[in-house]
Scaffold this motif. Structure first.
Motif, PDB file in Angstrom:
ATOM      1  N   ASN A 132     -42.042   7.730  -6.737  1.00 52.69           N
ATOM      2  CA  ASN A 132     -41.302   8.758  -7.451  1.00 52.69           C
ATOM      3  C   ASN A 132     -40.390   9.475  -6.462  1.00 52.69           C
ATOM      4  O   ASN A 132     -40.840  10.287  -5.661  1.00 52.69           O
ATOM      5  CB  ASN A 132     -42.273   9.752  -8.088  1.00 52.69           C
ATOM      6  CG  ASN A 132     -41.556  10.739  -8.987  1.00 52.69           C
ATOM      7  OD1 ASN A 132     -40.322  10.786  -9.007  1.00 52.69           O
ATOM      8  ND2 ASN A 132     -42.324  11.534  -9.714  1.00 52.69           N
ATOM      9  N   PHE A 133     -39.092   9.175  -6.510  1.00 55.24           N
ATOM     10  CA  PHE A 133     -38.147   9.796  -5.583  1.00 55.24           C
ATOM     11  C   PHE A 133     -38.024  11.294  -5.821  1.00 55.24           C
ATOM     12  O   PHE A 133     -37.465  12.004  -4.991  1.00 55.24           O
ATOM     13  CB  PHE A 133     -36.769   9.124  -5.721  1.00 55.24           C
ATOM     14  CG  PHE A 133     -36.599   7.913  -4.858  1.00 55.24           C
ATOM     15  CD1 PHE A 133     -35.861   7.975  -3.692  1.00 55.24           C
ATOM     16  CD2 PHE A 133     -37.170   6.706  -5.202  1.00 55.24           C
ATOM     17  CE1 PHE A 133     -35.691   6.868  -2.891  1.00 55.24           C
ATOM     18  CE2 PHE A 133     -37.015   5.588  -4.409  1.00 55.24           C
ATOM     19  CZ  PHE A 133     -36.272   5.665  -3.242  1.00 55.24           C
ATOM     20  N   ASN A 134     -38.536  11.770  -6.956  1.00 56.38           N
ATOM     21  CA  ASN A 134     -38.496  13.212  -7.212  1.00 56.38           C
ATOM     22  C   ASN A 134     -39.251  13.989  -6.137  1.00 56.38           C
ATOM     23  O   ASN A 134     -38.973  15.160  -5.891  1.00 56.38           O
ATOM     24  CB  ASN A 134     -39.110  13.540  -8.577  1.00 56.38           C
ATOM     25  CG  ASN A 134     -38.219  13.091  -9.720  1.00 56.38           C
ATOM     26  OD1 ASN A 134     -37.025  12.860  -9.529  1.00 56.38           O
ATOM     27  ND2 ASN A 134     -38.795  12.969 -10.894  1.00 56.38           N
ATOM     28  N   ASP A 135     -40.229  13.336  -5.500  1.00 60.94           N
ATOM     29  CA  ASP A 135     -41.044  14.010  -4.487  1.00 60.94           C
ATOM     30  C   ASP A 135     -40.383  14.021  -3.107  1.00 60.94           C
ATOM     31  O   ASP A 135     -40.885  14.671  -2.194  1.00 60.94           O
ATOM     32  CB  ASP A 135     -42.411  13.329  -4.366  1.00 60.94           C
ATOM     33  CG  ASP A 135     -43.218  13.454  -5.641  1.00 60.94           C
ATOM     34  OD1 ASP A 135     -42.990  14.427  -6.386  1.00 60.94           O
ATOM     35  OD2 ASP A 135     -44.067  12.577  -5.895  1.00 60.94           O
ATOM     36  N   LEU A 136     -39.282  13.312  -2.965  1.00 61.37           N
ATOM     37  CA  LEU A 136     -38.637  13.217  -1.655  1.00 61.37           C
ATOM     38  C   LEU A 136     -37.870  14.505  -1.361  1.00 61.37           C
ATOM     39  O   LEU A 136     -36.924  14.866  -2.061  1.00 61.37           O
ATOM     40  CB  LEU A 136     -37.677  12.021  -1.634  1.00 61.37           C
ATOM     41  CG  LEU A 136     -37.217  11.517  -0.267  1.00 61.37           C
ATOM     42  CD1 LEU A 136     -38.408  11.033   0.551  1.00 61.37           C
ATOM     43  CD2 LEU A 136     -36.200  10.395  -0.433  1.00 61.37           C
ATOM     44  N   THR A 137     -38.285  15.228  -0.312  1.00 61.88           N
ATOM     45  CA  THR A 137     -37.627  16.481   0.061  1.00 61.88           C
ATOM     46  C   THR A 137     -36.837  16.362   1.361  1.00 61.88           C
ATOM     47  O   THR A 137     -36.004  17.212   1.655  1.00 61.88           O
ATOM     48  CB  THR A 137     -38.662  17.608   0.220  1.00 61.88           C
ATOM     49  OG1 THR A 137     -39.606  17.233   1.226  1.00 61.88           O
ATOM     50  CG2 THR A 137     -39.379  17.876  -1.101  1.00 61.88           C
ATOM     51  N   SER A 138     -37.115  15.313   2.131  1.00 62.78           N
ATOM     52  CA  SER A 138     -36.426  15.111   3.405  1.00 62.78           C
ATOM     53  C   SER A 138     -36.088  13.636   3.542  1.00 62.78           C
ATOM     54  O   SER A 138     -36.952  12.784   3.354  1.00 62.78           O
ATOM     55  CB  SER A 138     -37.316  15.568   4.563  1.00 62.78           C
ATOM     56  OG  SER A 138     -36.706  15.315   5.805  1.00 62.78           O
ATOM     57  N   ALA A 139     -34.828  13.329   3.863  1.00 68.30           N
ATOM     58  CA  ALA A 139     -34.421  11.927   3.946  1.00 68.30           C
ATOM     59  C   ALA A 139     -33.415  11.727   5.071  1.00 68.30           C
ATOM     60  O   ALA A 139     -32.576  12.591   5.340  1.00 68.30           O
ATOM     61  CB  ALA A 139     -33.812  11.469   2.621  1.00 68.30           C
ATOM     62  N   SER A 140     -33.543  10.587   5.738  1.00 72.32           N
ATOM     63  CA  SER A 140     -32.596  10.193   6.777  1.00 72.32           C
ATOM     64  C   SER A 140     -32.078   8.796   6.479  1.00 72.32           C
ATOM     65  O   SER A 140     -32.859   7.871   6.275  1.00 72.32           O
ATOM     66  CB  SER A 140     -33.252  10.210   8.156  1.00 72.32           C
ATOM     67  OG  SER A 140     -32.387   9.650   9.129  1.00 72.32           O
ATOM     68  N   VAL A 141     -30.749   8.660   6.426  1.00 74.57           N
ATOM     69  CA  VAL A 141     -30.122   7.342   6.260  1.00 74.57           C
ATOM     70  C   VAL A 141     -29.161   7.126   7.431  1.00 74.57           C
ATOM     71  O   VAL A 141     -28.059   6.615   7.267  1.00 74.57           O
ATOM     72  CB  VAL A 141     -29.386   7.230   4.907  1.00 74.57           C
ATOM     73  CG1 VAL A 141     -30.371   7.170   3.765  1.00 74.57           C
ATOM     74  CG2 VAL A 141     -28.411   8.399   4.708  1.00 74.57           C
ATOM     75  N   SER A 142     -29.587   7.512   8.637  1.00 72.93           N
ATOM     76  CA  SER A 142     -28.733   7.429   9.815  1.00 72.93           C
ATOM     77  C   SER A 142     -28.346   5.990  10.108  1.00 72.93           C
ATOM     78  O   SER A 142     -29.158   5.074   9.997  1.00 72.93           O
ATOM     79  CB  SER A 142     -29.431   8.054  11.025  1.00 72.93           C
ATOM     80  OG  SER A 142     -30.649   7.403  11.290  1.00 72.93           O
TER      81      SER A 142
END
Length: 535
Positions: A132-142
């Motif tokens: 569930n991407f709704n729970d994602l609060t921090s993301a890095s796509v460096s």
């Protein structure tokens, strides 16, 4: 990541080499190359990145590159114009088809090379969270070649609760894309755009009140650009502008930076600022608490005069740097005590970094830590190390003794100019002037002027020696003390060097001048001297 046809590129577009999203460059030319058939794309690669020329080939110039060998021509099929942010998030945080590297991150290897699951990053927890991407609060796509935000509604529905987004090393360059991103992700508070080369044109954008921390390190950003987006980022708390080759802080009226009412931290490290006058332009940011200026070229620091004519137009009574608590000046070119002394005038300053400046490097004639502590009366943290009450007391007493031992003049005004805190510290610690000892003084009277010094022998070839505490006259020179140490510790044919240990200083300070006395060096009772052998 699919390659693009020539017609899909534009001048100024950011691209990366197909199969290598870390090899990033800017499109500077589109068209034919003399002597070669077909369409070509001229790319100026970041940091050189394997370029072959400067934009000219066989005597003909096609464009001007940043470096002598930072440019090359590539077929359109060898370049990628990137992917959308939703696609990058799915690639980075997908829950199926983990690569070997990603699988290895979920396990550790035992001594028998068997894979053992690590509970707190175990595969089940990762999968459960990312279903569930709704729970994602921090993301890095460096460094994933992200060049667009994709459909805003898709992005919004994918990660509606994202608070921190790291876009380091991607292909963004236009501010309208960043504005659209912030609108789509209204919950994002921290946005890192490090190593995205941003264009200087900023069109009118809506209020972006959600962004609290904006990182624009190595983005080719000028302060003129910062002034343009000040209206949009009204609630910005931190602004990071490292490695942008900034030399000047250009404001609309050429005087002071205004607005940014919520800005608490400005990071200008690793730039080309060489004049303190540029920094003074930030002095009326009313919420400014931290100013990071490490790795610039600043030579002098001076607290600005608080005169009505110097303040902002709308507030003549404003106090410069009124709330500044942290000032990091490491690795600059400061070489004068007047700059150090001026730091006492900052009303709220408590944390200062001066390391790697000539004035703070004893090896280059600069001051040891105890002198800096004594001269900086309000500082609680110096060069990242806390100044304890004991260190402050010992540093101030030693500093007063140092000044008394070295000052030849009785001109109080001259002493005050060179050592502004001397009289205050001398009175505060009740230190009396040194009086010459009478020739008729008896042994007891002579001994009252001696100081206790602890000597610690550490040389590898000296053998194990117990520390010794000796009473010595304050007029004992470093050279004489070396001879005494050779006698005290029975050191034959070993030349020694001496160091004084200071609280809060990670390395002992070398005593280099053989003719300097303990009094002149500010060394008093209770000091520890380390005895080592000459290498």
């Amino acid at each position: 990541m699919a390659a693009a046809a020539a017609g899909e590129f534009r001048l100024g577009q950011r691209v990366h080499a197909v199969g290598d999203p870390r090899r990033i460059g800017t499109v500077r030319y589109l068209g034919p190359v003399e002597g070669h058939s077909g369409d070509w794309v001229g790319v100026d690669w970041d940091d050189g990145a394997g370029g072959r020329h400067d934009g000219s080939v066989a005597g003909r110039r096609y464009f001007v590159a940043a470096g002598e060998r930072s440019a090359s021509f590539a077929r359109p099929t060898a370049l990628s114009k990137g992917i959308s942010l939703p696609d990058a998030l799915r690639l980075r945080y997908r829950v199926e088809d983990f690569t070997k590297e990603e699988q290895d991150e979920m396990y550790v290897f035992s001594t028998s090379q068997k894979r053992v699951s690590v509970e707190f990053v175990g595969q089940n927890k990762v999968q459960e969270k990312l279903k569930n991407f709704n729970d994602l609060t921090s993301a890095s796509v460096s460094y994933m070649g992200v060049s667009s935000i994709g459909p805003p509604d898709e992005l919004k529905s994918l990660v509606p609760n994202l608070r921190l987004l790291d876009l380091t090393g991607n292909l963004f360059s236009q501010w309208q894309d960043i504005s659209a991103l912030c609108q789509a992700l209204a919950s994002v508070e921290v946005l890192n755009l490090t190593n995205n080369t941003m264009e200087s044109d900023v069109t009118e954008s809506p209020m972006l009140e959600n962004i609290r921390i904006l990182v624009l390190n190595n983005c080719g950003v000028t302060w003129e650009l910062v002034e343009k987006f000040e209206v949009s980022f009204t609630c910005l708390n931190e602004l990071h502008l490292m490695s942008n080759k900034l030399k000047m802080i250009m404001t609309p009226d050429g005087k002071f930076v205004q607005g940014f009412n919520a800005l608490r931290l400005v990071n200008l490290e690793d730039n080309n600022i060489d004049s303190w006058d540029e920094i003074v332009k930030l002095s009326y940011l009313k919420s400014l608490e931290q100013l990071h200026l490490n790795k610039n070229r600043i030579k002098h620091v001076k607290y600005p005069s608080n005169h009505p004519s110097h303040g902002p137009l709308d507030d003549a009574s404003a106090v410069p740097f009124e709330n500044l608590q942290v000032l990091l000046l490491g690795s600059n070119e400061i070489d004068d005590f007047s700059s150090v002394d001026s730091l006492n005038l900052f009303p709220s300053l408590r944390d200062v970094r001066l390391s790697d400046n000539p004035i703070a490097d004893p090896a280059k004639g600069g001051a040891p830590r105890f002198v800096l502590v004594a001269r900086l009366g309000k500082v609680k943290i110096l060069n990242g190390s806390e100044v304890s009450p004991r260190e402050r007391r010992e540093s101030e007493i030693r500093y007063v003794r140092l000044v008394m031992g070295k000052t030849q003049s009785n001109d109080q005004e001259e002493i005050k100019r060179l050592h502004p805190r001397f009289a205050e510290l001398k009175a505060f610690h009740g230190i009396e002037d040194e009086k010459p000892t009478s020739s008729t003084s008896g042994p007891q009277k002579m001994s009252s002027g001696l100081i206790n010094i602890t000597l610690k022998c550490v040389g590898p070839s000296m053998g194990e020696k117990q520390p010794l505490t000796k009473k010595l006259p304050p007029t004992t020179t470093v050279g004489k003390l070396k001879s005494l140490c050779e006698s005290f510790f029975k050191l034959k044919d070993i030349r020694v060097k001496l160091f004084v240990e200071e609280e809060g200083c990670p390395l002992p300070q070398l005593l280099e001048e053989d003719t300097a006395s303990l009094m002149e060096l500010g060394i008093g009772s209770g000091a520890s001297i380390v005895v080592d052998e000459e290498s």
